[in-house]
Design a protein around this motif. Structure first.
Motif, PDB file in Angstrom:
ATOM      1  N   LEU A 153       0.832  -1.199   0.000  1.00 18.60           N
ATOM      2  CA  LEU A 153       0.000   0.000   0.000  1.00 18.60           C
ATOM      3  C   LEU A 153       0.867   1.250   0.000  1.00 18.60           C
ATOM      4  O   LEU A 153       1.945   1.274   0.581  1.00 18.60           O
ATOM      5  CB  LEU A 153      -0.896   0.008   1.240  1.00 18.60           C
ATOM      6  CG  LEU A 153      -1.815   1.218   1.411  1.00 18.60           C
ATOM      7  CD1 LEU A 153      -2.918   1.203   0.365  1.00 18.60           C
ATOM      8  CD2 LEU A 153      -2.414   1.230   2.804  1.00 18.60           C
ATOM      9  N   ASN A 154       0.399   2.299  -0.679  1.00 18.67           N
ATOM     10  CA  ASN A 154       1.051   3.606  -0.613  1.00 18.67           C
ATOM     11  C   ASN A 154       1.041   4.074   0.837  1.00 18.67           C
ATOM     12  O   ASN A 154       0.006   4.392   1.394  1.00 18.67           O
ATOM     13  CB  ASN A 154       0.292   4.598  -1.499  1.00 18.67           C
ATOM     14  CG  ASN A 154       0.962   5.964  -1.516  1.00 18.67           C
ATOM     15  OD1 ASN A 154       1.787   6.277  -0.667  1.00 18.67           O
ATOM     16  ND2 ASN A 154       0.607   6.767  -2.495  1.00 18.67           N
ATOM     17  N   LYS A 155       2.209   4.104   1.458  1.00 26.32           N
ATOM     18  CA  LYS A 155       2.284   4.355   2.895  1.00 26.32           C
ATOM     19  C   LYS A 155       2.106   5.821   3.259  1.00 26.32           C
ATOM     20  O   LYS A 155       2.075   6.175   4.424  1.00 26.32           O
ATOM     21  CB  LYS A 155       3.607   3.823   3.435  1.00 26.32           C
ATOM     22  CG  LYS A 155       3.781   2.334   3.185  1.00 26.32           C
ATOM     23  CD  LYS A 155       5.138   1.868   3.641  1.00 26.32           C
ATOM     24  CE  LYS A 155       5.331   0.395   3.353  1.00 26.32           C
ATOM     25  NZ  LYS A 155       5.299   0.100   1.921  1.00 26.32           N
ATOM     26  N   ALA A 156       2.050   6.681   2.262  1.00 25.48           N
ATOM     27  CA  ALA A 156       1.913   8.105   2.539  1.00 25.48           C
ATOM     28  C   ALA A 156       0.454   8.549   2.561  1.00 25.48           C
ATOM     29  O   ALA A 156       0.162   9.733   2.547  1.00 25.48           O
ATOM     30  CB  ALA A 156       2.684   8.911   1.500  1.00 25.48           C
ATOM     31  N   LEU A 157      -0.471   7.601   2.587  1.00 32.15           N
ATOM     32  CA  LEU A 157      -1.891   7.944   2.585  1.00 32.15           C
ATOM     33  C   LEU A 157      -2.321   8.470   3.948  1.00 32.15           C
ATOM     34  O   LEU A 157      -2.031   7.867   4.977  1.00 32.15           O
ATOM     35  CB  LEU A 157      -2.720   6.711   2.216  1.00 32.15           C
ATOM     36  CG  LEU A 157      -4.239   6.870   2.278  1.00 32.15           C
ATOM     37  CD1 LEU A 157      -4.713   7.859   1.220  1.00 32.15           C
ATOM     38  CD2 LEU A 157      -4.918   5.520   2.092  1.00 32.15           C
ATOM     39  N   HIS A 158      -3.004   9.608   3.943  1.00 31.52           N
ATOM     40  CA  HIS A 158      -3.553  10.187   5.159  1.00 31.52           C
ATOM     41  C   HIS A 158      -5.046  10.425   4.963  1.00 31.52           C
ATOM     42  O   HIS A 158      -5.574  10.325   3.851  1.00 31.52           O
ATOM     43  CB  HIS A 158      -2.861  11.516   5.496  1.00 31.52           C
ATOM     44  CG  HIS A 158      -1.377  11.421   5.560  1.00 31.52           C
ATOM     45  ND1 HIS A 158      -0.724  10.624   6.456  1.00 31.52           N
ATOM     46  CD2 HIS A 158      -0.409  12.025   4.820  1.00 31.52           C
ATOM     47  CE1 HIS A 158       0.581  10.744   6.285  1.00 31.52           C
ATOM     48  NE2 HIS A 158       0.801  11.578   5.290  1.00 31.52           N
ATOM     49  N   PHE A 159      -5.709  10.764   6.060  1.00 29.25           N
ATOM     50  CA  PHE A 159      -7.128  11.100   6.002  1.00 29.25           C
ATOM     51  C   PHE A 159      -7.383  12.340   6.844  1.00 29.25           C
ATOM     52  O   PHE A 159      -6.597  12.698   7.726  1.00 29.25           O
ATOM     53  CB  PHE A 159      -7.991   9.955   6.546  1.00 29.25           C
ATOM     54  CG  PHE A 159      -7.966   8.706   5.723  1.00 29.25           C
ATOM     55  CD1 PHE A 159      -8.868   8.513   4.691  1.00 29.25           C
ATOM     56  CD2 PHE A 159      -7.043   7.700   5.989  1.00 29.25           C
ATOM     57  CE1 PHE A 159      -8.857   7.354   3.937  1.00 29.25           C
ATOM     58  CE2 PHE A 159      -7.020   6.537   5.242  1.00 29.25           C
ATOM     59  CZ  PHE A 159      -7.929   6.364   4.215  1.00 29.25           C
ATOM     60  N   ASN A 203      -3.108  10.123  10.475  1.00 28.82           N
ATOM     61  CA  ASN A 203      -1.847  10.104   9.733  1.00 28.82           C
ATOM     62  C   ASN A 203      -1.097   8.778   9.707  1.00 28.82           C
ATOM     63  O   ASN A 203      -0.254   8.585   8.838  1.00 28.82           O
ATOM     64  CB  ASN A 203      -0.906  11.177  10.293  1.00 28.82           C
ATOM     65  CG  ASN A 203      -1.433  12.580  10.060  1.00 28.82           C
ATOM     66  OD1 ASN A 203      -2.118  12.831   9.072  1.00 28.82           O
ATOM     67  ND2 ASN A 203      -1.129  13.487  10.972  1.00 28.82           N
ATOM     68  N   VAL A 204      -1.336   7.866  10.638  1.00 28.91           N
ATOM     69  CA  VAL A 204      -0.511   6.658  10.708  1.00 28.91           C
ATOM     70  C   VAL A 204      -1.390   5.413  10.621  1.00 28.91           C
ATOM     71  O   VAL A 204      -2.022   5.017  11.600  1.00 28.91           O
ATOM     72  CB  VAL A 204       0.325   6.621  12.008  1.00 28.91           C
ATOM     73  CG1 VAL A 204       1.222   5.384  12.016  1.00 28.91           C
ATOM     74  CG2 VAL A 204       1.169   7.883  12.139  1.00 28.91           C
TER      75      VAL A 204
END
Length: 280
Positions: A215-221, A234-235
């Motif tokens: 998974l793209n680990k830089a995904l935030h919400f 964030n994590v």
């Protein structure tokens, strides 16, 4: 699945960027734990309805460990213990005991972090945050808690063990579930499915699925209220060994309104598609 520190050490040596990312995640989780315990155990917030007071002490060759209390949350168990080491034991606030927790005889742990705080020369408070892939729906949970891991480096020969019954009935009554079931495409072309948002008086968690394990680990919400107040998530952490089920949690946030907007955010800060309405 192993705890955070062991999880870092289990990464292949050749994959340095992967290992660095897990170390960063570990540090962020430790910071998060500090915030969790500040809110849940130190501040005058009313979490008494969700606590189980234990106050049981066991002893081995390393010292006496008292399990003070437990908080059951959505797929998370928080523990508060006091450790009094034996004389001449080389122990300080940088050492932590990772507890192994069995729920109704099964282990659901996917993340295990926490913090040790020195109270005096002879006493330390040990906070633990055990994140789980799931929790049984039973109102009363039978917990088998074993403090058997020294700093993620070695096993404790005579672990401190506790058998506790903890209620999650009030938590189940107060828990709010916002179904989502929306697909979002990431910048690298991968697609995730946001399943739901679960909010309790203790924390709020976004659950989502990924197509692939990488998974793209830089995904935030970000979740935003109707009044414009927003909270970053964030994590993310994996909920299965295949790295296709994920959770991302923020503590001390309880969504009591009727509707919100959920916004996936890329590493560069750009929003991934339109905001997703959750709630009524």
């Amino acid at each position: 699945m192993s705890n955070d520190m062991l999880f870092v050490e289990s990464q292949p040596k050749e994959n340095r960027w992967q290992k660095i990312w897990f170390i960063v995640v570990l540090l962020l989780l430790i910071v998060t734990c500090v915030i969790v315990y500040y809110f849940l155990f130190k501040e005058d917030l009313n979490f008494e309805d969700y606590k189980t007071v234990v106050d049981i002490t066991t002893e081995n060759g390393l010292g006496r460990l008292t399990l003070n209390e437990i908080i059951i949350d959505d797929n998370q168990i928080l523990l508060n213990a006091t450790f009094k080491p034996v004389k001449d034991l080389n122990f300080d606030h940088q050492i932590f005991f990772f507890p192994q927790v069995f729920v109704n005889g099964k282990e659901f742990t996917v993340r295990n972090g926490g913090q040790t705080i020195q109270q005096s020369d002879k006493s330390y408070t040990i906070y633990s945050s055990v994140k789980l892939s799931e929790l049984p729906e039973d109102k009363i949970l039978n917990l088998d808690i074993r403090y058997n891991d020294w700093n993620g480096e070695k096993k404790i020969d005579e672990p401190w063990e506790f058998q506790v019954e903890a209620s999650q009935e009030r938590l189940q009554e107060d828990k709010k579930v916002f179904p989502v079931e929306k697909k979002v495409k990431l910048l690298d072309g991968q697609e995730i499915t946001i399943e739901k948002v679960v909010s309790t008086p203790i924390s709020t968690t976004i659950y989502f699925l990924s197509e692939n394990s990488l998974l793209n680990k830089a995904l935030h919400f970000k979740i935003q209220s109707a009044t414009g107040e927003s909270w970053p998530f964030n994590v993310a952490y994996p909920l299965n060994e295949e790295y296709t089920k994920w959770g991302v949690r923020i503590d001390a946030l309880y969504l009591t309104g009727k509707s919100y907007e959920l916004i996936p955010i890329a590493a560069n800060g750009s929003e991934l598609g339109s905001a997703i309405k959750i709630g009524d």
